[in-house]
Design a protein around this motif. Structure first.
Motif, mmCIF file in Angstrom:
data_model
loop_
_atom_site.group_PDB
_atom_site.id
_atom_site.type_symbol
_atom_site.label_atom_id
_atom_site.label_comp_id
_atom_site.label_asym_id
_atom_site.label_seq_id
_atom_site.Cartn_x
_atom_site.Cartn_y
_atom_site.Cartn_z
ATOM 1 N N MET A 1 18.702 34.796 -10.170
ATOM 2 C CA MET A 1 19.713 34.914 -11.220
ATOM 3 C C MET A 1 21.041 35.367 -10.618
ATOM 4 O O MET A 1 21.074 36.243 -9.748
ATOM 5 C CB MET A 1 19.265 35.928 -12.283
ATOM 6 N N VAL A 2 22.131 34.785 -11.071
ATOM 7 C CA VAL A 2 23.464 35.187 -10.645
ATOM 8 C C VAL A 2 23.970 36.243 -11.627
ATOM 9 O O VAL A 2 24.144 35.980 -12.806
ATOM 10 C CB VAL A 2 24.431 33.987 -10.614
ATOM 11 N N TYR A 3 24.176 37.452 -11.125
ATOM 12 C CA TYR A 3 24.600 38.555 -11.985
ATOM 13 C C TYR A 3 26.115 38.571 -12.143
ATOM 14 O O TYR A 3 26.861 38.270 -11.206
ATOM 15 C CB TYR A 3 24.143 39.889 -11.388
ATOM 16 N N GLN A 4 26.561 38.957 -13.347
ATOM 17 C CA GLN A 4 27.979 39.066 -13.641
ATOM 18 C C GLN A 4 28.436 40.518 -13.746
ATOM 19 O O GLN A 4 29.611 40.818 -13.551
ATOM 20 C CB GLN A 4 28.294 38.348 -14.965
ATOM 21 N N ASN A 5 27.512 41.419 -14.054
ATOM 22 C CA ASN A 5 27.873 42.805 -14.363
ATOM 23 C C ASN A 5 27.254 43.830 -13.417
ATOM 24 O O ASN A 5 27.584 45.010 -13.494
ATOM 25 C CB ASN A 5 27.454 43.138 -15.797
ATOM 26 N N ILE A 6 26.352 43.380 -12.567
ATOM 27 C CA ILE A 6 25.749 44.261 -11.561
ATOM 28 C C ILE A 6 25.737 43.533 -10.231
ATOM 29 O O ILE A 6 25.964 42.318 -10.173
ATOM 30 C CB ILE A 6 24.315 44.690 -11.938
ATOM 31 N N HIS A 37 17.743 45.035 -16.591
ATOM 32 C CA HIS A 37 16.310 44.823 -16.836
ATOM 33 C C HIS A 37 15.747 43.757 -15.891
ATOM 34 O O HIS A 37 14.670 43.948 -15.307
ATOM 35 C CB HIS A 37 16.096 44.403 -18.285
ATOM 36 N N ILE A 38 16.469 42.666 -15.734
ATOM 37 C CA ILE A 38 16.012 41.598 -14.841
ATOM 38 C C ILE A 38 15.943 42.097 -13.398
ATOM 39 O O ILE A 38 14.970 41.834 -12.673
ATOM 40 C CB ILE A 38 16.943 40.376 -14.932
ATOM 41 N N ALA A 39 16.966 42.838 -12.978
ATOM 42 C CA ALA A 39 17.003 43.339 -11.599
ATOM 43 C C ALA A 39 15.878 44.330 -11.334
ATOM 44 O O ALA A 39 15.287 44.337 -10.245
ATOM 45 C CB ALA A 39 18.355 43.992 -11.323
ATOM 46 N N LEU A 40 15.562 45.158 -12.310
ATOM 47 C CA LEU A 40 14.458 46.104 -12.159
ATOM 48 C C LEU A 40 13.127 45.372 -12.012
ATOM 49 O O LEU A 40 12.305 45.712 -11.151
ATOM 50 C CB LEU A 40 14.410 47.053 -13.351
ATOM 51 N N GLY A 41 12.918 44.380 -12.841
ATOM 52 C CA GLY A 41 11.685 43.605 -12.757
ATOM 53 C C GLY A 41 11.547 42.897 -11.424
ATOM 54 O O GLY A 41 10.455 42.850 -10.835
ATOM 55 N N ASP A 42 12.644 42.360 -10.920
ATOM 56 C CA ASP A 42 12.616 41.669 -9.633
ATOM 57 C C ASP A 42 12.245 42.635 -8.509
ATOM 58 O O ASP A 42 11.439 42.308 -7.631
ATOM 59 C CB ASP A 42 13.983 41.040 -9.363
ATOM 60 N N GLU A 85 14.638 48.852 -28.032
ATOM 61 C CA GLU A 85 14.629 47.796 -27.026
ATOM 62 C C GLU A 85 15.040 48.335 -25.660
ATOM 63 O O GLU A 85 14.414 48.026 -24.634
ATOM 64 C CB GLU A 85 15.574 46.677 -27.446
ATOM 65 N N ASN A 86 16.089 49.161 -25.625
ATOM 66 C CA ASN A 86 16.576 49.649 -24.337
ATOM 67 C C ASN A 86 15.699 50.758 -23.759
ATOM 68 O O ASN A 86 15.610 50.897 -22.541
ATOM 69 C CB ASN A 86 18.033 50.086 -24.462
ATOM 70 N N HIS A 87 15.049 51.549 -24.629
ATOM 71 C CA HIS A 87 14.034 52.476 -24.119
ATOM 72 C C HIS A 87 12.979 51.699 -23.341
ATOM 73 O O HIS A 87 12.640 52.048 -22.203
ATOM 74 C CB HIS A 87 13.348 53.200 -25.283
ATOM 75 N N LYS A 88 12.461 50.667 -23.964
ATOM 76 C CA LYS A 88 11.368 49.905 -23.365
ATOM 77 C C LYS A 88 11.811 49.156 -22.112
ATOM 78 O O LYS A 88 11.128 49.204 -21.072
ATOM 79 C CB LYS A 88 10.824 48.909 -24.398
ATOM 80 N N ASN A 89 12.945 48.478 -22.191
ATOM 81 C CA ASN A 89 13.355 47.551 -21.138
ATOM 82 C C ASN A 89 14.085 48.211 -19.973
ATOM 83 O O ASN A 89 14.128 47.637 -18.883
ATOM 84 C CB ASN A 89 14.249 46.460 -21.720
ATOM 85 N N ILE A 90 14.663 49.396 -20.202
ATOM 86 C CA ILE A 90 15.458 50.030 -19.152
ATOM 87 C C ILE A 90 14.986 51.445 -18.845
ATOM 88 O O ILE A 90 14.443 51.731 -17.783
ATOM 89 C CB ILE A 90 16.961 50.089 -19.540
ATOM 90 N N PHE A 91 15.180 52.357 -19.785
ATOM 91 C CA PHE A 91 15.064 53.782 -19.485
ATOM 92 C C PHE A 91 13.618 54.217 -19.257
ATOM 93 O O PHE A 91 13.327 54.916 -18.283
ATOM 94 C CB PHE A 91 15.739 54.596 -20.592
ATOM 95 N N ASN A 92 12.712 53.821 -20.115
ATOM 96 C CA ASN A 92 11.303 54.145 -19.884
ATOM 97 C C ASN A 92 10.740 53.363 -18.698
ATOM 98 O O ASN A 92 9.868 53.853 -17.974
ATOM 99 C CB ASN A 92 10.475 53.865 -21.131
#
Length: 258
Positions: A1-6, A37-42, A85-92
């Protein structure tokens, strides 16, 4: 994936994830959160990556909060969905990450930015960093784990004071409170973060993951049982066998995360 913000960058087995919206003080808008979220999963599923450093672009801000413009017009249901959504996908996800995650706080860490740092396992702050949870000035409260993680880190009384006054604190004050692990000069921030991660990733990866799970359960009704279960699981790993063999043979272990 090409990131625009990170941006992401690998240095050996360490992956940097850099929030890269410098003109907006790296504020977390919805697109940035999605990319994170995508970068963390990768990183999680990349066997070569042993640990993460999360930081912000530039010298002014780690992350100066959420993108408040996106909150306009939201009602209670939209707010609930946003937080959930952000608890699940990012912070937790970060808090429970099976690989060590270090926050390198290079400037302002406010609101969602401080919540992002608190979700990480270890926090290193530059001596010019300032931290706070200013949500009550907007008629809100922290919604990405701030009320819970700040309380766990520094205690109920001080957490309530910081949240209700919306005061910013310096890196030195954050260190005194136990909010950050180390304070260093801006020039030494990334070096210190890498130094700590390098120590960790030489250890048994499955044991590190088990330690994260057990520590995250501290203070809960299942805390001790979680520790016992994670301790027991370690005995079934090849890394445990290698660690014991290396100790008895007086050599350095070679762990493979199996």
């Amino acid at each position: 994936m090409v990131y625009q913000n990170i941006r992401t960058e690998d240095r050996g087995r360490i992956r940097y994830i850099i929030i890269s919206r410098e003109s907006k003080l790296n504020a977390l808008n919805k697109d940035t959160l999605f990319e994170l979220h995508i970068a963390l999963g990768d990183a999680l599923h990349n066997d070569h990556i042993g640990g993460l450093i999360i930081t912000g672009a530039g010298a002014k801000a780690f992350v100066a909060g959420g993108d408040i413009a996106e909150f306009k017009g939201m009602d209670a249901e939209a707010g609930r969905n946003l937080a959930h959504e952000n608890h699940k996908n990012i912070f937790n996800l970060i808090e429970g990450f099976s690989k060590p995650v270090v926050a390198a706080i290079n400037g302002f860490a406010l609101g969602g930015g401080l919540e992002l740092a608190m979700a990480c396992h270890i926090r290193i702050a530059a001596d010019n960093a300032k931290m706070g949870l200013p949500e009550v000035t907007l008629g809100l409260i922290p919604g990405y784990g701030g009320t819970q993680r700040l309380t766990n880190l520094i205690g109920k009384g001080k957490a309530l004071e910081l949240i209700m006054t919306a005061d910013m604190i310096t890196a030195a004050e954050a260190y005194q409170l136990g909010l950050v692990n180390h304070v260093v000069s801006q020039d030494h921030l990334m070096g210190k973060a890498e130094e700590i991660l390098q120590k960790i990733i030489t250890k048994a990866p499955l044991a590190i993951a088990a330690a994260i799970t057990a520590v995250n359960a501290a203070g809960t009704a299942d805390g001790f049982e979680t520790e016992i279960e994670e301790f027991a699981k370690c005995f079934n790993t090849n890394d445990y066998k290698e660690g014991v063999a290396a100790f008895l043979e007086k050599r350095k272990p070679v762990f493979k995360g199996k």
